[in-house]
Design an enzyme around this catalytic site. Structure first.
Site, PDB file in Angstrom:
ATOM      1  N   CYS A 283      29.234  47.212  33.090  1.00  0.00           N
ATOM      2  CA  CYS A 283      29.705  46.014  33.795  1.00  0.00           C
ATOM      3  C   CYS A 283      28.548  45.084  34.112  1.00  0.00           C
ATOM      4  O   CYS A 283      28.736  43.886  34.282  1.00  0.00           O
ATOM      5  CB  CYS A 283      30.425  46.426  35.065  1.00  0.00           C
ATOM      6  SG  CYS A 283      29.452  47.546  36.068  1.00  0.00           S
TER       7      CYS A 283
HETATM    8  P1  NAD Z   1      40.621  49.826  33.008  1.00  0.00           P
HETATM    9  O1  NAD Z   1      40.896  48.830  34.072  1.00  0.00           O
HETATM   10  O2  NAD Z   1      41.437  49.798  31.786  1.00  0.00           O
HETATM   11  O3  NAD Z   1      40.770  51.295  33.582  1.00  0.00           O
HETATM   12  C1  NAD Z   1      40.076  51.714  34.740  1.00  0.00           C
HETATM   13  C2  NAD Z   1      40.877  52.820  35.403  1.00  0.00           C
HETATM   14  O4  NAD Z   1      42.101  52.255  35.891  1.00  0.00           O
HETATM   15  C3  NAD Z   1      41.266  53.966  34.481  1.00  0.00           C
HETATM   16  O5  NAD Z   1      41.211  55.182  35.191  1.00  0.00           O
HETATM   17  C4  NAD Z   1      42.710  53.637  34.137  1.00  0.00           C
HETATM   18  O6  NAD Z   1      43.478  54.776  33.817  1.00  0.00           O
HETATM   19  C5  NAD Z   1      43.196  53.020  35.435  1.00  0.00           C
HETATM   20  N1  NAD Z   1      44.347  52.131  35.282  1.00  0.00           N
HETATM   21  C6  NAD Z   1      44.716  51.414  34.192  1.00  0.00           C
HETATM   22  N2  NAD Z   1      45.855  50.739  34.441  1.00  0.00           N
HETATM   23  C7  NAD Z   1      46.202  51.012  35.717  1.00  0.00           C
HETATM   24  C8  NAD Z   1      47.275  50.604  36.576  1.00  0.00           C
HETATM   25  N3  NAD Z   1      48.208  49.769  36.148  1.00  0.00           N
HETATM   26  N4  NAD Z   1      47.295  51.077  37.840  1.00  0.00           N
HETATM   27  C9  NAD Z   1      46.343  51.903  38.296  1.00  0.00           C
HETATM   28  N5  NAD Z   1      45.312  52.341  37.531  1.00  0.00           N
HETATM   29  C10 NAD Z   1      45.235  51.891  36.257  1.00  0.00           C
HETATM   30  O7  NAD Z   1      39.050  49.694  32.681  1.00  0.00           O
HETATM   31  P2  NAD Z   1      38.201  50.537  31.619  1.00  0.00           P
HETATM   32  O8  NAD Z   1      38.532  50.020  30.269  1.00  0.00           O
HETATM   33  O9  NAD Z   1      38.313  51.999  31.879  1.00  0.00           O
HETATM   34  O10 NAD Z   1      36.709  50.117  32.021  1.00  0.00           O
HETATM   35  C11 NAD Z   1      36.098  48.970  31.580  1.00  0.00           C
HETATM   36  C12 NAD Z   1      36.115  47.901  32.657  1.00  0.00           C
HETATM   37  O11 NAD Z   1      35.530  48.401  33.853  1.00  0.00           O
HETATM   38  C13 NAD Z   1      35.297  46.676  32.304  1.00  0.00           C
HETATM   39  O12 NAD Z   1      36.006  45.508  32.649  1.00  0.00           O
HETATM   40  C14 NAD Z   1      34.057  46.810  33.188  1.00  0.00           C
HETATM   41  O13 NAD Z   1      33.429  45.591  33.467  1.00  0.00           O
HETATM   42  C15 NAD Z   1      34.599  47.464  34.389  1.00  0.00           C
HETATM   43  N6  NAD Z   1      33.541  48.138  35.140  1.00  0.00           N
HETATM   44  C16 NAD Z   1      33.110  47.603  36.303  1.00  0.00           C
HETATM   45  C17 NAD Z   1      32.090  48.205  37.028  1.00  0.00           C
HETATM   46  C18 NAD Z   1      31.603  47.626  38.325  1.00  0.00           C
HETATM   47  O14 NAD Z   1      30.977  48.338  39.097  1.00  0.00           O
HETATM   48  N7  NAD Z   1      31.856  46.357  38.590  1.00  0.00           N
HETATM   49  C19 NAD Z   1      31.499  49.386  36.546  1.00  0.00           C
HETATM   50  C20 NAD Z   1      31.960  49.912  35.350  1.00  0.00           C
HETATM   51  C21 NAD Z   1      32.997  49.285  34.650  1.00  0.00           C
END
Ligand code: NAD
Length: 477
Positions: A283
């Site tokens: 991120c």
């Molecule tokens: P994602 O949002 O697809 O998934 C993250 C988590 O949310 C997973 O466990 C997923 O199963 C869950 N999830 C998905 N849909 C959901 C819903 N409708 N309700 C509740 N939970 C749900 O993200 P990803 O693809 O796993 O990760 C990548 C993203 O994470 C990128 O956008 C990145 O920038 C962000 N990220 C941010 C940070 C930070 O600290 N700001 C750190 C790492 C990653």
């Protein structure tokens, strides 16, 4: 495949759940990495009930005793470090060096928050009334939900779980579907360290089933989420409607400004490390770079050369410098972003892509418009858009012209300019002559705008704020 690559749910101290979902190794087509349960909302309900039952007893345990369990868990992870890092590479695709570093971070996080078991938790305040003592206490929220992404599959679960536990909360953790094993190793270490049954529960499964139900359950007093902005904003609405506490760490579009007075080679190293390290799947990754006219050629030449040091490959092979892309979907997303920009007139300075084993070489795009999607939207791959700006002020304005505000960087020899940048750049973390990615475990971490809820920060002692609420006590004699 070894036994360790079976991820199960942990509910009320028991390892349960049919491991019915397969996750293939992204670097090795056709090779299984891990199997895990695709849990139902009913299973989640059992985990929340266990967390409710366990919470009061856990909070009543003396804080140093809670801390000792975290430290023991850190020591167990230390003993298991290599095996865990290899599982992490098999399910996520980063290099073994990066994975060892990440497991090391989880170990340090457990030890850091464990040591806070002996730290002060409130303060004593003077009273205007005789014979009266005033002090503050921090109380746990109760049951907290944690939802984590795949890109730091053990470090993020660790840096949410440890402050939650030391504060006296019980936890229900929902890890990312793509990387169930790394978080399971964390839970296993805590269980083996003597964490009482029900204090930490882990439930694998789909976000829209398990994650959604976790957000909606009224017994869950707070939810800490790291993931995409789209999912996070939806969760914010659910949590706000039921007036529960919510912490979101979301996407980024982190920019670096390279000024004429910078050393072009050092600046190129800073941008390449931030942009291509961790396959750009951070991120905090650098995805935009702005340079002033005088350094253009020297900087771009040096950046193209640096990119050559990040050839992608299987993270378990010793000489691999950059891991593979996590999934077919993410690979297609990277490709579409690059091809779209080229279709609109951008030039690919470096970069090539090989779908077999999801190898996506570092890519630098030039001749690209400021409002191009590849400059404005998060790609989450090793892709850097490079743009020229007239001067420092134009560069600062370009950095700030974003819906995101997680990290921002500047490469310059001028203390005055970098100090001005630190004050005026709209991001939660500022890096001067250092890559936008990579933070120490003891510093507040979070962003502004669409990158974060911008209320509670993660990491370090600041992390305790989200997991506790404050109370003021008057005692008279
Ligand atoms: P994602 O949002 O697809 O998934 C993250 C988590 O949310 C997973 O466990 C997923 O199963 C869950 N999830 C998905 N849909 C959901 C819903 N409708 N309700 C509740 N939970 C749900 O993200 P990803 O693809 O796993 O990760 C990548 C993203 O994470 C990128 O956008 C990145 O920038 C962000 N990220 C941010 C940070 C930070 O600290 N700001 C750190 C790492 C990653």
């Amino acid at each position: 495949m070894t036994n360790s690559a079976i991820a199960q749910n942990l509910i009320n101290g028991e390892w349960l759940g049919a491991a019915d979902t397969q996750r293939m190794n992204p670097a090795r087509p056709g090779k299984l990495a891990v199997v895990s349960p695709s849990s139902s909302a009913e299973t989640l309900d059992q985990a929340i009930s266990a967390a409710v039952d366990a919470q009061v007893g856990w909070a009543e345990m003396p804080m140093p005793a809670r801390g000792a369990i975290l430290i023991t868990a850190g020591n167990l992870l230390f003993e298991r470090k290599r095996a865990i890092a290899e599982d992490l590479v098999r399910e996520e695709g980063k290099t073994i060096a990066e994975a060892l570093g990440e497991v090391g971070r989880a170990i340090d996080v457990l030890r850091f928050f464990g040591s806070l078991g002996w730290a002060p938790t409130g303060e004593v305040l003077p009273s205007g009334t005789p014979d009266t003592t005033i002090y503050t206490r921090r109380e746990p929220l109760g049951v907290v939900g944690l939802i984590t992404p795949w890109n730091f599959p053990i470090a993020i679960p660790a840096w949410k779980t440890a402050p939650a536990l030391i504060s006296g909360n019980s936890v229900v953790l929902k890890p990312a579907e793509l990387t169930p094993m790394s978080a399971t190793h964390l839970a296993r270490a805590l269980a083996d360290a003597g964490l009482p049954a029900g204090v930490l529960n882990i439930v694998h499964g789909k976000g829209r089933i398990v994650g959604d139900a976790l957000a909606r359950d009224n017994r869950v007093a707070g939810l800490s989420f790291t993931g995409s902005t789209a999912v996070g904003l939806g969760l914010h609405q659910i949590l706000s409607e039921r007036r529960a506490r919510v912490q979101l760490e979301l996407g980024g579009k982190n920019g670096v400004l390279v000024l004429d007075d910078a050393d072009p080679r050092k600046a190129a190293k800073v941008v390449a490390a931030g942009g291509f390290g961790l396959t750009g799947q951070a991120c905090t990754a650098t995805s935009r770079v702005y340079y002033t006219p005088g350094i253009r050629q020297a900087f771009l030449d040096a950046l193209a050369e640096e990119a050559g040091n990040f050839a992608p490959g299987d993270g378990l092979e010793h000489d691999t410098k950059m891991g593979v892309v996590v999934s077919d979907n993410q690979f297609a997303q990277n490709q579409a972003a690059v091809n779209g920009a080229i279709g609109r007139g951008a030039t690919r300075l470096v970069g090539r892509h090989d779908e077999n084993g999801l190898r996506f070489s570092p890519t630098v795009l030039t001749d690209i418009a400021h409002d191009d999607a590849a400059v404005r939207e998060e790609i989450f791959g090793p892709v850097v858009a490079a743009l020229e700006v007239a001067d420092y002020e134009a560069g600062l304005a370009a950095i700030n012209d974003s819906r995101y505000g997680l990290t921002a960087g500047i490469c310059t020899d001028s203390l005055a300019t970098s100090t001005d940048f630190a004050r005026r750049a709209q991001a939660g973390v500022i890096k001067v002559n250092r890559p936008t990615s990579g933070l120490d475990l003891n510093v507040p971490f979070g962003g502004v705008k669409d990158s974060s809820t911008n209320t509670f920060r993660e990491q370090g002692r600041t992390a305790l704020d989200f997991f506790t609420w404050g109370k003021t006590v008057y005692t008279g004699i």
